[in-house]
Design an enzyme around this catalytic site. Structure first.
Site, PDB file in Angstrom:
ATOM      1  N   GLU A   1      -3.517   7.585  -3.908  1.00 28.62           N
ATOM      2  CA  GLU A   1      -3.536   6.292  -3.227  1.00 28.62           C
ATOM      3  C   GLU A   1      -3.325   5.179  -4.247  1.00 28.62           C
ATOM      4  O   GLU A   1      -4.001   5.150  -5.277  1.00 28.62           O
ATOM      5  CB  GLU A   1      -4.853   6.093  -2.487  1.00 28.62           C
ATOM      6  CG  GLU A   1      -4.859   4.875  -1.585  1.00 28.62           C
ATOM      7  CD  GLU A   1      -6.145   4.776  -0.772  1.00 28.62           C
ATOM      8  OE1 GLU A   1      -6.048   4.752   0.464  1.00 28.62           O
ATOM      9  OE2 GLU A   1      -7.241   4.739  -1.371  1.00 28.62           O
TER      10      GLU A   1
ATOM     11  N   TYR B   1       0.858  -1.195   0.000  1.00 29.57           N
ATOM     12  CA  TYR B   1       0.000   0.000   0.000  1.00 29.57           C
ATOM     13  C   TYR B   1       0.885   1.233   0.000  1.00 29.57           C
ATOM     14  O   TYR B   1       1.910   1.295   0.702  1.00 29.57           O
ATOM     15  CB  TYR B   1      -0.905   0.027   1.237  1.00 29.57           C
ATOM     16  CG  TYR B   1      -1.640   1.344   1.395  1.00 29.57           C
ATOM     17  CD1 TYR B   1      -2.862   1.555   0.780  1.00 29.57           C
ATOM     18  CD2 TYR B   1      -1.083   2.382   2.143  1.00 29.57           C
ATOM     19  CE1 TYR B   1      -3.522   2.770   0.904  1.00 29.57           C
ATOM     20  CE2 TYR B   1      -1.742   3.596   2.275  1.00 29.57           C
ATOM     21  CZ  TYR B   1      -2.960   3.786   1.647  1.00 29.57           C
ATOM     22  OH  TYR B   1      -3.613   4.985   1.754  1.00 29.57           O
TER      23      TYR B   1
END
Length: 388
Positions: free
Chosen positions: A197, A109
């Protein structure tokens, strides 16, 4: 402003962030041609909506064979995708992104956002990617590694290395990650983004880094500097009333209740909604007509909130500072004359020319109830909406 995944990935590619080969489709007939361009026998089809959780909602599918690809594209296009972020009504799927499948070794991530409390851009990374990062943070906060970037110094090489080590990268992957992160940093600053993101950021079986998914939010207030980016706006992904409100210079957000609010000032609007809930009601919207409201703008705001079929009562709460209460009253009267109002309207005016505004309302035969203070107004609105 939210961007679709394919739009974000195009910007990623422009800034040197590696993404899978793919193309957006709006017609199922184009699927076979695209499959030939991408090559292979398996592809991933992703519904393009402004919401997360698409996989759990059936908006991300891995398919094999051209016939299955065409079927998946045809099924998604024109559908309403429901996820945990869309609500029960879902969002329309007007385009899909078809990409090559990727052989994954593991998922990570990476996020970059503006932390307003710190007045800094913060970078977050975790070796636990491909899942809800909020759940990871709640279950194991130490799994999230952060770097706070000074606006004076900018992103530093040691910060890139710290994050790369936290992700378990090694060898040439560290250099590739540093290049990727610097590209994201430039994108963040040059495009006035509020959020980048990548979940998941994957390490392929061959050791390459790829942004398998992409989320990118731009600062609405900075779009005047980026006319090309402003054109990426997709109004189909927003509530139609919110789009119309923006065209009239109104700040409007649809909520789930049945008491419509029209207030001047965001803080006063929040307080008004709090009092409605305190008295047992539920607000149907947030609506700030602004400090320089005109009678015409108020009339448009009234028509807007009356277009919501769930509204059972309307509460108008105006504090006249810059805006004059008599102008607000003119707008209310004008709107009620133009629109067939079948729900109770409660009006509270205070401040500049409040008495003149109230007198103007009382001179009409319209179904308007006036209140002396906000608490009384909220009570009357809730009572009217609930039939009490």
């Amino acid at each position: 402003m939210h961007l679709h995944e394919h739009q974000a990935k195009q910007l990623f590619a422009d800034y040197g962030i590696p993404v899978p080969a793919g193309q957006v489709l709006t017609d199922p007939a184009e699927a076979a041609v695209l499959a030939g361009k991408l090559g292979g026998e398996a592809w991933v089809v992703k519904a393009q909506v402004h919401a997360g959780g698409r996989g759990k909602g059936g908006g991300v599918r891995r398919v094999e064979g051209i016939d299955t690809l065409e079927t998946a594209v045809a099924d998604m296009l024109g559908s309403q995708l429901v996820t945990r972020q869309t609500g029960p009504e879902g969002l329309p799927v007007n385009a899909v992104l078809v990409e090559q499948t990727v052989a994954l070794a593991r998922e990570c991530y990476l996020g970059m956002l503006v932390d307003r409390s710190r007045e800094r851009i913060v970078i977050m990374a975790s070796a636990s990617g491909g899942m809800d990062i909020e759940e990871v943070a709640a279950r194991d906060p130490e799994a999230i590694v952060t770097e706070v970037v000074s606006p004076a110094a900018g992103l530093q090489p040691y910060q890139c290395r710290n994050l790369a080590f936290a992700l378990g990268l090694e060898g040439r992957q560290i250099g590739a990650f540093t290049q990727l992160l610097n590209g994201a940093w430039r994108l963040m600053n040059e495009c006035d983004a509020g959020l980048i993101e990548i979940n998941p950021l994957v390490v392929t079986e061959s050791g390459e880094l790829l942004a398998l998914d992409a989320k990118l939010d731009l600062d609405d207030n900075a779009l005047f500097r980026h006319p090309a980016l402003a054109e990426l706006h997709d109004p189909s992904q927003e509530d139609a009333r919110e789009v119309e409100a923006r065209a009239h210079g109104l700040n409007y957000i649809t909520l789930d209740g049945n008491i419509a609010c029209m207030v001047n000032g965001a803080g006063l609007a929040m307080a008004t909604m709090d009092l409605i809930k305190l008295h047992g009601g539920e607000p149907a919207n947030f609506l700030d007509v602004g400090g320089t409201a005109t009678a015409e703008r108020v009339a448009e705001a009234f028509k807007l909130i009356l277009s919501d079929a769930h509204v059972r009562a309307i509460l108008v709460n105006i504090f006249g500072g810059i805006v004059r209460c008599d102008l607000i009253a003119e707008g209310i009267v004008q709107a009620l004359k133009e629109v067939d109002v079948k729900v109770p309207v409660v009006v509270r005016l205070e401040g500049t020319n409040a008495q003149e505004g109230l007198a103007l309302i009382e001179q009409t035969d319209l179904p308007i109830v006036t209140a002396e203070d906000l608490n009384e107004a909220a009570h009357q609105a809730v009572a009217a909406a609930t039939g009490r």
